[in-house]
Design a protein around this motif. Structure first.
Motif, mmCIF file in Angstrom:
data_model
loop_
_atom_site.group_PDB
_atom_site.id
_atom_site.type_symbol
_atom_site.label_atom_id
_atom_site.label_comp_id
_atom_site.label_asym_id
_atom_site.label_seq_id
_atom_site.Cartn_x
_atom_site.Cartn_y
_atom_site.Cartn_z
ATOM 1 N N ASN A 5 -4.760 -14.064 1.377
ATOM 2 C CA ASN A 5 -4.769 -12.898 2.266
ATOM 3 C C ASN A 5 -5.576 -11.709 1.740
ATOM 4 O OD1 ASN A 5 -3.357 -14.112 4.275
ATOM 5 N ND2 ASN A 5 -1.494 -12.927 4.024
ATOM 6 N N LYS A 6 -5.326 -11.286 0.507
ATOM 7 C CA LYS A 6 -5.989 -10.055 0.051
ATOM 8 C C LYS A 6 -7.491 -10.247 -0.104
ATOM 9 C CE LYS A 6 -4.852 -10.560 -4.840
ATOM 10 N NZ LYS A 6 -4.118 -10.001 -5.948
ATOM 11 N N GLN A 7 -7.940 -11.437 -0.548
ATOM 12 C CA GLN A 7 -9.382 -11.661 -0.659
ATOM 13 C C GLN A 7 -10.039 -11.743 0.724
ATOM 14 O OE1 GLN A 7 -7.224 -13.644 -2.496
ATOM 15 N NE2 GLN A 7 -7.740 -13.128 -4.603
ATOM 16 N N VAL A 8 -9.361 -12.370 1.687
ATOM 17 C CA VAL A 8 -9.900 -12.456 3.050
ATOM 18 C C VAL A 8 -9.999 -11.064 3.654
ATOM 19 C CG1 VAL A 8 -9.426 -13.240 5.408
ATOM 20 C CG2 VAL A 8 -9.164 -14.819 3.480
ATOM 21 N N ARG A 9 -8.920 -10.287 3.544
ATOM 22 C CA ARG A 9 -8.898 -8.939 4.121
ATOM 23 C C ARG A 9 -10.014 -8.081 3.528
ATOM 24 N NH1 ARG A 9 -3.785 -8.607 3.859
ATOM 25 N NH2 ARG A 9 -3.707 -7.705 1.802
ATOM 26 N N LYS A 10 -10.170 -8.123 2.214
ATOM 27 C CA LYS A 10 -11.220 -7.338 1.552
ATOM 28 C C LYS A 10 -12.599 -7.799 2.011
ATOM 29 C CE LYS A 10 -13.042 -5.886 -2.955
ATOM 30 N NZ LYS A 10 -14.196 -5.374 -2.324
ATOM 31 N N ALA A 11 -12.813 -9.105 2.085
ATOM 32 C CA ALA A 11 -14.114 -9.624 2.507
ATOM 33 C C ALA A 11 -14.442 -9.197 3.937
ATOM 34 C CB ALA A 11 -14.132 -11.147 2.391
ATOM 35 N N VAL A 12 -13.456 -9.255 4.821
ATOM 36 C CA VAL A 12 -13.677 -8.876 6.218
ATOM 37 C C VAL A 12 -13.972 -7.377 6.321
ATOM 38 C CG1 VAL A 12 -12.590 -8.699 8.496
ATOM 39 C CG2 VAL A 12 -12.338 -10.790 7.162
ATOM 40 N N VAL A 13 -13.155 -6.558 5.695
ATOM 41 C CA VAL A 13 -13.359 -5.106 5.746
ATOM 42 C C VAL A 13 -14.736 -4.740 5.193
ATOM 43 C CG1 VAL A 13 -12.573 -2.905 4.777
ATOM 44 C CG2 VAL A 13 -10.906 -4.491 5.761
ATOM 45 N N ASP A 14 -15.089 -5.277 4.031
ATOM 46 C CA ASP A 14 -16.380 -4.959 3.416
ATOM 47 C C ASP A 14 -17.546 -5.431 4.283
ATOM 48 O OD1 ASP A 14 -14.996 -3.845 1.300
ATOM 49 O OD2 ASP A 14 -15.408 -5.501 -0.099
ATOM 50 N N ALA A 15 -17.453 -6.648 4.831
ATOM 51 C CA ALA A 15 -18.531 -7.186 5.664
ATOM 52 C C ALA A 15 -18.723 -6.346 6.925
ATOM 53 C CB ALA A 15 -18.241 -8.641 6.037
ATOM 54 N N LEU A 16 -17.616 -5.910 7.531
ATOM 55 C CA LEU A 16 -17.724 -5.128 8.765
ATOM 56 C C LEU A 16 -18.246 -3.719 8.507
ATOM 57 C CD1 LEU A 16 -14.530 -6.286 10.676
ATOM 58 C CD2 LEU A 16 -16.862 -7.168 10.812
ATOM 59 N N LYS A 17 -17.835 -3.106 7.395
ATOM 60 C CA LYS A 17 -18.374 -1.788 7.039
ATOM 61 C C LYS A 17 -19.879 -1.864 6.840
ATOM 62 C CE LYS A 17 -14.384 0.322 4.757
ATOM 63 N NZ LYS A 17 -13.826 0.748 3.457
ATOM 64 N N ALA A 19 -22.010 -4.211 7.977
ATOM 65 C CA ALA A 19 -22.730 -4.633 9.186
ATOM 66 C C ALA A 19 -22.793 -3.551 10.257
ATOM 67 C CB ALA A 19 -22.081 -5.890 9.771
ATOM 68 N N THR A 20 -21.732 -2.754 10.372
ATOM 69 C CA THR A 20 -21.647 -1.797 11.479
ATOM 70 C C THR A 20 -21.863 -0.350 11.070
ATOM 71 O OG1 THR A 20 -19.260 -1.439 11.264
ATOM 72 C CG2 THR A 20 -19.979 -3.286 12.668
ATOM 73 N N GLY A 21 -21.605 -0.024 9.802
ATOM 74 C CA GLY A 21 -21.672 1.365 9.357
ATOM 75 C C GLY A 21 -20.487 2.192 9.841
ATOM 76 N N LEU A 22 -19.484 1.529 10.420
ATOM 77 C CA LEU A 22 -18.312 2.236 10.950
ATOM 78 C C LEU A 22 -17.173 2.235 9.945
ATOM 79 C CD1 LEU A 22 -18.205 0.756 14.561
ATOM 80 C CD2 LEU A 22 -19.133 2.963 13.842
ATOM 81 N N ALA A 23 -16.206 3.099 10.200
ATOM 82 C CA ALA A 23 -14.968 3.077 9.425
ATOM 83 C C ALA A 23 -14.195 1.818 9.823
ATOM 84 C CB ALA A 23 -14.142 4.317 9.713
ATOM 85 N N TYR A 39 -14.409 2.914 15.645
ATOM 86 C CA TYR A 39 -13.831 2.390 14.417
ATOM 87 C C TYR A 39 -13.357 0.976 14.671
ATOM 88 C CZ TYR A 39 -9.390 3.608 16.618
ATOM 89 O OH TYR A 39 -8.344 3.719 17.497
ATOM 90 N N ILE A 40 -13.017 0.295 13.575
ATOM 91 C CA ILE A 40 -12.555 -1.093 13.639
ATOM 92 C C ILE A 40 -11.257 -1.215 12.855
ATOM 93 C CG2 ILE A 40 -13.094 -3.473 12.995
ATOM 94 C CD1 ILE A 40 -16.079 -2.713 13.257
ATOM 95 N N LEU A 41 -10.319 -1.969 13.417
ATOM 96 C CA LEU A 41 -9.085 -2.333 12.729
ATOM 97 C C LEU A 41 -9.120 -3.819 12.402
ATOM 98 C CD1 LEU A 41 -6.288 -0.703 14.912
ATOM 99 C CD2 LEU A 41 -7.022 0.012 12.647
ATOM 100 N N VAL A 42 -8.656 -4.174 11.221
ATOM 101 C CA VAL A 42 -8.437 -5.575 10.874
ATOM 102 C C VAL A 42 -6.925 -5.728 10.786
ATOM 103 C CG1 VAL A 42 -8.793 -7.381 9.152
ATOM 104 C CG2 VAL A 42 -10.616 -5.712 9.621
#
Length: 136
Positions: A5-17, A19-23, A39-42
């Motif tokens: 979970n924590k590695q997936v969550r970090k990877a998703v948050v970092d990739a989306l930041k 790619a999008t430049g959004l919070a 903004y984006i929520l995971v």
């Protein structure tokens, strides 16, 4: 047995930041977001063991990517969230998760809606993904 979970969550948050430049936030947003913000929520992360290999389990990791565009009351900007969704889809298609091998990516669904709040109109798209992970 390891929990991805924590590695997936970090990877998703970092990739989306990137790619999008959004919070990008995990689960909740700050209460004082300004008008005309995106903004984006995971959130809604879950996992299950799906296949046993010689020394460990493979996991299916599911999560929602909740894209928001906050607008003035009565104004809808669907094209904004559509453009963000395209960036999100490309980011997840190339995602890497530290200490895990991503064996597969599954786009499950994309649901759009408009939420009317007392002072704002919010365009939303919720994208649902599954990742198939193996321990490295």
């Amino acid at each position: 047995m390891r929990n991805p979970n924590k590695q997936v969550r970090k990877a998703v948050v970092d990739a989306l930041k990137t790619a999008t430049g959004l919070a990008v936030y995990e689960n909740l947003v700050p209460i004082d977001l300004p008008l005309n913000s995106q903004y984006i929520l995971v959130n809604s992360q879950s996992k299950r063991q799906i296949e046993r290999s010689k020394s460990c389990w493979d996991w299916e990791s599911s999560f929602n990517i909740d894209i928001h565009s906050v607008n003035e009351k009565g104004f809808s900007h669907s094209v904004t969230v559509d453009d963000i969704e395209e960036l999100v889809l490309n980011a997840i298609d190339a995602i890497k998760v530290d200490t895990w091998h991503v064996k597969g990516r599954e786009f499950v669904d994309s649901i759009s809606n408009v939420v009317e709040l007392p002072d704002h109109t919010v365009n939303r798209i919720v994208v649902v993904y599954n990742l198939w992970l193996a321990e490295q």
